[in-house]
Design an enzyme around this catalytic site. Structure first.
Site, PDB file in Angstrom:
ATOM      1  N   PRO A 241     -22.194 113.849 -23.711  1.00  0.00           N
ATOM      2  CA  PRO A 241     -21.180 112.807 -23.923  1.00  0.00           C
ATOM      3  C   PRO A 241     -20.540 112.319 -22.627  1.00  0.00           C
ATOM      4  CG  PRO A 241     -20.984 114.463 -25.632  1.00  0.00           C
ATOM      5  CD  PRO A 241     -21.997 114.982 -24.634  1.00  0.00           C
ATOM      6  N   GLU A 243     -21.892 112.280 -19.663  1.00  0.00           N
ATOM      7  CA  GLU A 243     -22.901 111.460 -18.996  1.00  0.00           C
ATOM      8  C   GLU A 243     -22.958 110.078 -19.623  1.00  0.00           C
ATOM      9  OE1 GLU A 243     -27.772 111.316 -18.443  1.00  0.00           O
ATOM     10  OE2 GLU A 243     -26.815 113.102 -19.287  1.00  0.00           O
ATOM     11  N   LEU A 338     -28.634  81.227 -15.900  1.00  0.00           N
ATOM     12  CA  LEU A 338     -27.706  80.235 -15.365  1.00  0.00           C
ATOM     13  C   LEU A 338     -27.912  80.005 -13.870  1.00  0.00           C
ATOM     14  CD1 LEU A 338     -24.457  81.239 -17.276  1.00  0.00           C
ATOM     15  CD2 LEU A 338     -25.681  79.071 -17.487  1.00  0.00           C
ATOM     16  N   HIS A 339     -28.450  81.000 -13.175  1.00  0.00           N
ATOM     17  CA  HIS A 339     -28.768  80.823 -11.756  1.00  0.00           C
ATOM     18  C   HIS A 339     -30.048  80.019 -11.544  1.00  0.00           C
ATOM     19  CE1 HIS A 339     -25.683  83.788 -10.688  1.00  0.00           C
ATOM     20  NE2 HIS A 339     -25.895  83.499  -9.426  1.00  0.00           N
ATOM     21  N   GLY A 364     -30.302 108.881 -20.129  1.00  0.00           N
ATOM     22  CA  GLY A 364     -29.187 109.494 -20.830  1.00  0.00           C
ATOM     23  C   GLY A 364     -29.312 109.425 -22.337  1.00  0.00           C
TER      24      GLY A 364
END
Length: 380
Positions: A241, A243, A338-339, A364
């Site tokens: 948890p 982590e 958007l770039h 994880g």
């Protein structure tokens, strides 16, 4: 919305962390990415700055401060700087928990000073080629032989795999006992039979060393057993948890920074005689991201305070990890769009963040595993 979970001391610490990153990390990160590994110097610098073992007892060189928010500040600023190379969070949020909970007094005196100074870089070896999220499927074995365990097996995708001086290895000390036969052993650099494979080439996080580890008849002293024999699986479950909170909060901070960069880009970038942010589709996309991030921030900060008070449940930690990491990927995908073409160029921070962030929904415990944990907690 103004965040209200930090005090003036936390903000002063944030200023120090930002100065540390600007001085010790950012100028070297591009070279580390080319090298596929960071310099050990940055670990020593982090130790001198008090960024390692913040909650470890001061007599070992730690900070003696159990307030998780200091780790949160460090992780957030590393994420916002795109500093994916130095795996301080693995050292602090993962290995530090095992060491502080499980180490004997002799182990503390042997390992803690170097852990806090950056002279002993740590890693944890759970994942195997055929056992990722399914920890009970691990095949590494460590059979007791007198005052040693004889360790054999293979681990993969190990962060700090090349640099690590102390590796916590999960292995079966009783192959017939199921999850009750898994133990944790401290394997140290230089032990005969302990070999490192290649530094794995990843989609992102190029500056962070990620390796295969091989153990062939490695004789690990019994005094390097962490906790009780057969107690490894329970210890792993108890620490995951923390982590997951670290992974989720870092992902959210990275997403927020990418949004800020993209918003500024949309205000400056011109197309058809006006900033691209003035187009309705761009404006709506930005509005969606701003709202999603604000909602996630409110939930995440509440979860952080619950965790700081020892009240956050395993299921809630999984919610943080699942929601924030998936949101991060959704936000980064829209930021790249958007770039335009520049978003696909590695020289732009948003492109590097896009590649670095993709793994968050895997490490994880995958998103699917988080949903399984949450579902079981609901009794279904």
């Amino acid at each position: 919305m103004r965040r209200d979970i930090f005090t003036e001391d936390h903000e002063a610490f944030r200023d120090m962390v930002r100065a540390f990153i600007a001085r010790e990390v950012t100028p070297y990160h591009e070279q580390w990415e080319r090298d596929g590994i960071v310099s050990r110097d940055v670990w020593l610098a982090a130790g001198r700055a008090g960024l390692l073992g913040i909650d470890i007892d001061e007599k070992y060189g730690g900070g003696g401060n159990t307030d998780y928010r200091y780790y949160l500040v460090l992780n957030e600023e590393m994420a916002r700087a795109g500093a994916s190379g130095p795996a301080f969070s693995v050292h602090n949020d993962m290995i530090g928990r095992y060491l502080d909970k499980l180490c004997t007094q002799e182990q503390r005196e042997r390992w803690f000073p170097g852990y806090c100074s950056g002279e002993i870089i740590t890693a944890i070896a759970m994942t195997e080629p055929d056992a990722g999220s399914d920890l009970q499927g691990m095949r590494a074995v460590a059979i007791r032989d007198g005052d040693h365990y004889v360790l054999n097996g293979q681990k993969t995708f190990i962060s700090n795999g090349q640099l690590s001086d102390l590796v916590i290895v999960a292995a079966r000390t009783d192959p017939d006992a199921g999850h009750r036969g898994i133990s944790l052993l401290g394997v140290e650099r230089g032990m005969p039979g302990f070999d490192r494979g290649r530094n794995l080439e990843k989609i992102g996080m190029h500056a962070q060393d990620t390796s295969e580890l091989f153990f062939t008849d490695v004789r690990v002293p019994v005094e390097n057993l962490l906790g009780d024999e057969g107690g490894g699986f329970v210890a792993l479950m108890q620490n995951l948890p923390r982590e997951r909170v670290a992974l989720g909060t870092s992902a959210l901070a990275g997403a927020e920074h990418a949004f800020e960069v993209t918003l500024d880009y949309c205000k400056q970038r011109q197309a058809f005689g006006r900033p691209i942010g003035k187009f309705q589709h761009s404006r709506f996309t930005l509005a969606e991201m701003a709202t999603e991030l604000a909602v996630a921030r409110a939930f995440t900060d509440r979860a952080v305070m619950e965790h700081n008070e020892g009240k956050l449940s395993t299921e809630e930690a999984s919610m943080v990890k699942w929601w924030d990491t998936e949101l991060c990927n959704r936000v980064l995908d829209r930021c790249v769009q958007l770039h335009g073409g520049y978003g696909y160029m590695h020289e732009y921070p948003v492109a590097r963040a896009f590649a670095d962030s993709r793994v968050h929904t895997i490490v994880g415990g995958t998103t699917e595993i988080q949903k399984e944990i949450i579902g079981r907690g609901l009794g279904v």
